[in-house]
Scaffold this motif. Structure first.
Motif, short mmCIF file in Angstrom:
data_model
loop_
_atom_site.label_atom_id
_atom_site.label_comp_id
_atom_site.label_asym_id
_atom_site.label_seq_id
_atom_site.Cartn_x
_atom_site.Cartn_y
_atom_site.Cartn_z
N PRO A 1 0.80 -1.23 0.00
CA PRO A 1 0.00 0.00 0.00
C PRO A 1 0.83 1.28 0.00
O PRO A 1 0.35 2.32 -0.45
CB PRO A 1 -0.82 -0.10 1.29
CG PRO A 1 -0.83 -1.54 1.63
CD PRO A 1 0.48 -2.08 1.15
N TYR B 1 -3.36 -3.65 2.73
CA TYR B 1 -4.23 -3.40 1.59
C TYR B 1 -4.53 -1.91 1.46
O TYR B 1 -4.61 -1.18 2.45
CB TYR B 1 -5.55 -4.17 1.77
CG TYR B 1 -6.62 -3.81 0.76
CD1 TYR B 1 -6.57 -4.33 -0.52
CD2 TYR B 1 -7.66 -2.93 1.09
CE1 TYR B 1 -7.55 -3.99 -1.47
CE2 TYR B 1 -8.63 -2.58 0.16
CZ TYR B 1 -8.56 -3.12 -1.12
OH TYR B 1 -9.50 -2.78 -2.03
N ARG B 2 -4.69 -1.47 0.21
CA ARG B 2 -5.14 -0.11 -0.09
C ARG B 2 -6.11 -0.18 -1.26
O ARG B 2 -5.80 -0.76 -2.30
CB ARG B 2 -3.96 0.79 -0.45
CG ARG B 2 -4.35 2.18 -0.92
CD ARG B 2 -3.15 3.02 -1.35
NE ARG B 2 -2.18 2.29 -2.12
CZ ARG B 2 -2.33 1.91 -3.38
NH1 ARG B 2 -3.45 2.16 -4.03
NH2 ARG B 2 -1.37 1.25 -4.00
N TRP C 1 -4.68 9.01 -3.83
CA TRP C 1 -3.68 8.65 -2.82
C TRP C 1 -2.73 9.81 -2.63
O TRP C 1 -2.23 10.38 -3.61
CB TRP C 1 -2.91 7.41 -3.27
CG TRP C 1 -1.86 6.94 -2.29
CD1 TRP C 1 -2.07 6.31 -1.12
CD2 TRP C 1 -0.44 7.05 -2.44
NE1 TRP C 1 -0.87 6.00 -0.51
CE2 TRP C 1 0.15 6.45 -1.29
CE3 TRP C 1 0.41 7.59 -3.41
CZ2 TRP C 1 1.54 6.39 -1.11
CZ3 TRP C 1 1.79 7.54 -3.23
CH2 TRP C 1 2.33 6.93 -2.08
N GLY D 1 -6.25 0.01 -6.87
CA GLY D 1 -6.24 -0.74 -5.63
C GLY D 1 -5.26 -1.90 -5.74
O GLY D 1 -5.03 -2.44 -6.83
N GLU E 1 -8.56 0.64 3.99
CA GLU E 1 -7.11 0.51 3.99
C GLU E 1 -6.64 0.01 5.35
O GLU E 1 -7.18 0.41 6.38
CB GLU E 1 -6.49 1.87 3.68
CG GLU E 1 -5.02 1.87 3.40
CD GLU E 1 -4.55 3.17 2.77
OE1 GLU E 1 -3.34 3.37 2.66
OE2 GLU E 1 -5.41 3.98 2.38
N ASP F 1 -3.33 -0.55 11.02
CA ASP F 1 -3.06 0.48 10.02
C ASP F 1 -1.62 0.34 9.56
O ASP F 1 -1.03 -0.73 9.68
CB ASP F 1 -3.37 1.87 10.59
CG ASP F 1 -2.58 2.16 11.88
OD1 ASP F 1 -1.61 1.44 12.18
OD2 ASP F 1 -2.96 3.11 12.60
N HIS F 2 -1.03 1.41 9.05
CA HIS F 2 0.34 1.35 8.54
C HIS F 2 1.39 1.79 9.56
O HIS F 2 2.58 1.89 9.24
CB HIS F 2 0.47 2.25 7.30
CG HIS F 2 -0.48 1.93 6.20
ND1 HIS F 2 -0.80 0.65 5.83
CD2 HIS F 2 -1.21 2.75 5.38
CE1 HIS F 2 -1.67 0.68 4.82
NE2 HIS F 2 -1.94 1.93 4.55
#
Length: 552
Positions: free
Chosen positions: A157, A194-195, A200, A213, A416, A424-425
């Motif tokens: 992502p 995932y995104r 973006w 995606g 996401e 999350d990231h």
């Protein structure tokens, strides 16, 4: 027998690229330990299933960078030296224990000596130094399914461009086809990250543009299914407490059930991780690997690094750990495995009683937990599968099996996220790792800009093509999610920072050499030497194609 559902067990195997980049404590020993303690013991487990006529239907994720390393002649030679060294250390331990009349420790030294000599025999004689080929045998015979992944476990992502995402995926598929002779159906998205498609914003440069995606690119490349974490369906996470309290496994409620597969509009099928069974393994205080009679990972003999002690107590100082007993550990394996099999059955029975549907319980784990971190793990898994065969109603299955027989799935949108902390990231992008993304985004941009500007020559001119292929190899190594993860966990930070900067530097210097070559139509001796040095040190993905970066 009334069927209640399927059990989908996934072991995700991954070691970053370490060959020719350090040995111990950081580097090649990561791979050697995982091979001796996890990958070959898993093969031993499959051999025993074969002898019993049982197809366990386990799903095994093998990252492309791991496959490439295990297939290399360099690995095969160095792994044998590692095994010889371990056996030599054990023989010294044994003599010391005999001299001190420490009979229990002598017996354990003999136990470990047999363990490593068995691994040595299997690797060299039974598997002819090619364990990937033996996994292929079990794949072809239907005992297991094997997933592909992004080439170097890149954090998809957050990669800067769709070109880089696609190249990671294409390299992964190419490696799979090269060694398994067919295209993969399923993929393990690194970190289950995932995104979706849409606008973006680059978190460093703040540029905004439309991205595909991750799922769209996967489907375009022929992938049919993958795995996500339950909180990405807006369910609560059981891992926030990380095992600080006991759990009522049948009292947990969901906004959206994890026990059926879903689909995205792109056509990608999603299997959802079950947190209840995950908690039962990962919980610090209540998970099986913390059993007092299991091998203590953190205490090792100072002169050999061999483990002779059991956990004894979770909060007990290492100095007070008691000697390990393989026989007692075996008893606990049997009990823990039966408990897990019954837990799976209870969950799926409850789901069917409430919905009338045969559910799918998805239990993914890092493969290296089984054997390396949790020595008894492979034997535990073997007993779980055997117990499920004895219990009515639950059938082990692979993702492909379920896709063939599953009813129509619900199409959903997916937010996401990842399976990391907070879903999350933030594990991979934070104040401590931000500098890596600043460098990576700049290098990705420079590489793609040069390649696109000189597309025709890059693809057709032999020398320029070689230079840029080496740059692409260094770039996908730099894109591995491991560097940010290890910085976040403060594990071997000096090694990690040196490695990341090294590979980024390789890409930038190779681009500079490519520019000089275009102007001068020749290479200096220094430039030739650098290209060959990078080629010798980065001995993976020699089939990389520059075309992969030019499709988006």
């Amino acid at each position: 027998m009334e069927k209640n559902g399927n059990f989908l067990f996934i072991l995700h195997s991954h070691i970053p690229y370490v060959l020719k980049h350090g040995e111990w404590p950081h580097g090649e020993y990561w791979l050697f330990e995982a091979t001796a303690e996890t990958y070959i013991p898993l093969l031993q487990m499959l051999e025993r299933f074969k002898d019993k006529g049982i197809k366990p239907k386990i799903t095994l994720g093998l990252t492309p960078v791991l496959i490439e390393q295990l297939k290399s002649d360099y690995f095969k030679e160095k792994f044998n030296k590692y095994l010889e060294f371990k056996i030599e250390l054990l023989q010294k331990d044994k003599k010391e224990f005999e001299r001190k009349n420490q009979n229990e420790y002598t017996m354990l030294a003999l136990f470990w000596e047999k363990f490593y000599t068995d691994i040595q025999h299997l690797f060299n004689i039974t598997y002819k130094k090619d364990i990937i080929n033996r996994f292929k045998y079990f794949l072809d015979k239907g005992y297991i399914e094997i997933l592909t992944s992004a080439a170097t476990h890149g954090y998809l992502p957050l990669l800067g461009y769709d070109n880089n995402v696609r190249a990671q995926i294409k390299a992964g598929i190419d490696t799979y086809v090269k060694y398994f002779g067919k295209k993969p159906k399923g993929i393990w998205m690194p970190e289950c990250a995932y995104r979706p498609k849409g606008l973006w914003k680059n978190p460093i440069t703040k540029e905004v543009f439309i991205r595909k995606g991750v799922d769209e690119i996967l489907v375009e490349e022929g992938i049919e299914y993958t795995f996500i974490d339950s909180p990405n369906l807006e369910n609560a996470s059981l891992f926030n407490q990380y095992g600080e309290k006991s759990l009522n496994p049948l009292g947990f409620e969901y906004k959206k059930t994890p026990y059926i597969p879903y689909k995205l509009a792109s056509g990608l099928t999603l299997f959802v991780r079950d947190h209840i069974t995950g908690y039962q393994v990962w919980s610090k205080h209540y998970g099986y690997p913390g059993d007092p009679f299991y091998l203590e990972f953190h205490k090792q003999k100072d002169t050999s690094g061999i483990k002779y002690w059991r956990i004894t107590g979770a909060n007990l100082d290492l100095a007070f750990k008691e000697i390990y007993s393989p026989d007692k550990a075996k008893e606990r394996v049997n009990e823990n495995a039966m408990h897990f099999a019954e837990l799976i059955t209870q969950i799926l029975k409850k789901f069917k009683s409430e919905t009338g549907l045969n559910g799918v319980l998805v239990a993914p784990f890092d493969a290296e937990l089984f054997g390396h971190w949790w020595f008894e793990g492979p034997k535990w898994l073997e007993k779980v599968i055997e117990n499920l065969k004895k219990i009515d109603g639950v059938e082990p299955a692979t993702g492909i099996d379920i896709l063939k027989n599953s009813p129509k799935t619900e199409t959903i949108t997916l937010k996401e996220g990842s399976w990391g902390e907070n879903n999350d990231h933030s594990v991979w992008f934070n104040e401590n790792t931000k500098w890596t993304w600043e460098k990576l985004y700049n290098t990705e941009k420079n590489f793609l800009a040069f390649l696109k500007k000189h597309k025709r020559k890059a693809l057709l001119e032999k020398t320029l093509n070689k230079i840029l292929k080496e740059a692409a190899k260094s770039l996908i190594i730099a894109e591995a999610s491991d560097w940010q993860f290890l910085i976040h966990t403060q594990s071997g930070v000096d090694y990690v920072e040196e490695r990341f900067n090294k590979h980024i530097g390789e890409v930038e210097k190779l681009i500079s050499i490519a520019k000089n070559y275009l102007h001068q139509n020749t290479l200096s001796d220094e430039e030739k030497a650098f290209i060959e040095k990078v080629s010798r040190e980065n001995i993976v993905f020699n089939n990389i194609c520059l075309e992969w970066y030019l499709e988006d």
